[in-house]
Design a protein around this motif. Structure first.
Motif, PDB file in Angstrom:
ATOM      1  N   THR A 207       0.840  -1.187   0.000  1.00 23.75           N
ATOM      2  CA  THR A 207       0.000   0.000   0.000  1.00 23.75           C
ATOM      3  C   THR A 207       0.880   1.243   0.000  1.00 23.75           C
ATOM      4  N   VAL A 208       0.651   2.127  -0.964  1.00 23.41           N
ATOM      5  CA  VAL A 208       1.462   3.344  -1.105  1.00 23.41           C
ATOM      6  C   VAL A 208       0.535   4.551  -1.100  1.00 23.41           C
ATOM      7  N   LYS A 209       0.844   5.529  -0.236  1.00 21.84           N
ATOM      8  CA  LYS A 209       0.072   6.774  -0.174  1.00 21.84           C
ATOM      9  C   LYS A 209       0.994   7.948  -0.467  1.00 21.84           C
ATOM     10  N   LEU A 210       0.576   8.817  -1.412  1.00 24.87           N
ATOM     11  CA  LEU A 210       1.334  10.004  -1.800  1.00 24.87           C
ATOM     12  C   LEU A 210       0.525  11.248  -1.436  1.00 24.87           C
ATOM     13  N   SER A 211       1.174  12.236  -0.800  1.00 26.48           N
ATOM     14  CA  SER A 211       0.537  13.501  -0.469  1.00 26.48           C
ATOM     15  C   SER A 211       1.434  14.639  -0.944  1.00 26.48           C
ATOM     16  N   ALA A 212       0.860  15.568  -1.728  1.00 27.84           N
ATOM     17  CA  ALA A 212       1.618  16.732  -2.200  1.00 27.84           C
ATOM     18  C   ALA A 212       1.554  17.815  -1.130  1.00 27.84           C
ATOM     19  N   THR A 213       2.589  17.887  -0.291  1.00 27.88           N
ATOM     20  CA  THR A 213       2.590  18.803   0.849  1.00 27.88           C
ATOM     21  C   THR A 213       3.385  20.075   0.601  1.00 27.88           C
ATOM     22  N   GLN A 214       4.333  20.054  -0.340  1.00 24.28           N
ATOM     23  CA  GLN A 214       5.212  21.209  -0.569  1.00 24.28           C
ATOM     24  C   GLN A 214       5.025  21.814  -1.959  1.00 24.28           C
ATOM     25  N   GLY A 215       3.991  21.448  -2.657  1.00 26.01           N
ATOM     26  CA  GLY A 215       3.765  21.946  -4.012  1.00 26.01           C
ATOM     27  C   GLY A 215       3.203  20.831  -4.879  1.00 26.01           C
TER      28      GLY A 215
END
Length: 266
Positions: free
Chosen positions: A184-192
């Motif tokens: 399971t892989v979760k990606l979050s765009a936190t810096q742009g």
């Protein structure tokens, strides 16, 4: 009667547009390569409209976007032109069921007021019965009371049963354990924002597009998830319920692969 060329036939090629934009921006191929992490031979090949060195359509689109942003132009018309000239974008395969750990939370236990009220009523009835019974016996037991002393009358009040304290709600940082039989892989765009591509173990595309700041995507597969991050420094990455602490730089292109168990970049 002759037929002229359509406007699309007269437009400059993708490589020509990128080369002219680079020259107009006063940049060398080496400077573009350094800022985008796209190797110098690939930048030269793209400007010559040779996309065979990119490693496939997904990587070619990613390189076009990265180089276009580096030279200060909008990449989307070039990506659309690439799709039109190379058979179009493939229909993305629906992603595997998402694993959203934030939704899995235990509900707080509510106080059982009904049980508390029943216990209180039982206590009151027992107290009244005890008082009446004690009153009947008081007349026959007066002679046995020592002189100068008087029997204490019961004045205790029923104590209602204290309801159970509700269980605390899990904090926002609590993440449920990922299933052991899947990756399971979760990606979050936190810096742009960042362009990302995700594929399953069979090579099918799970996602190919732009992830804006504040957005998240979660992917799951039975064996492996392969990633390409166009701006890796803006991404916060969780794999199998564990945060990946790799320090990626802004604008850096990263190719990663994760399997079941502890996160391990391929």
């Amino acid at each position: 009667m002759s037929i002229g060329n359509s406007p699309e036939d007269d437009r400059p090629s993708i490589g020509r547009v990128l080369q002219q934009a680079r020259i107009a921006a006063g940049l060398t191929v080496e400077e573009v390569s350094s800022s985008t992490r796209v190797r110098i031979p690939i930048v030269h090949a793209i400007e010559d409209d040779d996309f065979s060195r990119c490693g496939g359509d997904v990587y070619a689109r990613g390189h076009i976007r990265t180089v276009a942003r580096a030279v200060g132009i909008d990449p989307e018309p070039l990506v659309q032109q690439y799709d039109a000239e190379h058979g179009g974008r493939p229909v993305p395969t629906p992603a595997a069921p998402l694993f959203e750990a934030e939704r899995i939370r235990s509900e707080p236990r509510r106080p059982n007021w009904t049980a508390a009220m029943v216990a209180a009523i039982v206590a009151v009835v027992g107290f009244v019965g005890f008082t009446l019974f004690s009153g009947e016996d008081e007349g026959t037991s007066t002679a046995h009371v020592a002189e100068g002393s008087s029997p204490d009358k019961a004045t205790a009040k029923p104590t209602p049963t204290k309801p159970a304290d509700p269980k605390p709600v899990p904090s926002e940082s609590a993440i449920a354990a990922a299933p052991l039989d899947k990756v399971t892989v979760k990606l979050s765009a936190t810096q742009g924002k960042s362009w990302i591509s995700a594929k399953d173990h069979s090579g099918q595309t799970l996602f190919d597009g732009l992830l804006l700041q504040g957005q998240s995507k979660t992917f799951q597969d039975e064996e492996r998830v392969d990633l390409v991050l166009g701006n890796a420094g803006s991404i916060e990455l969780f794999v199998n319920g564990k945060k990946v602490e790799d320090q990626f730089e802004s604008g850096q292109v990263e190719r990663l692969s994760y399997t079941k168990g502890d996160p391990e970049a391929g």
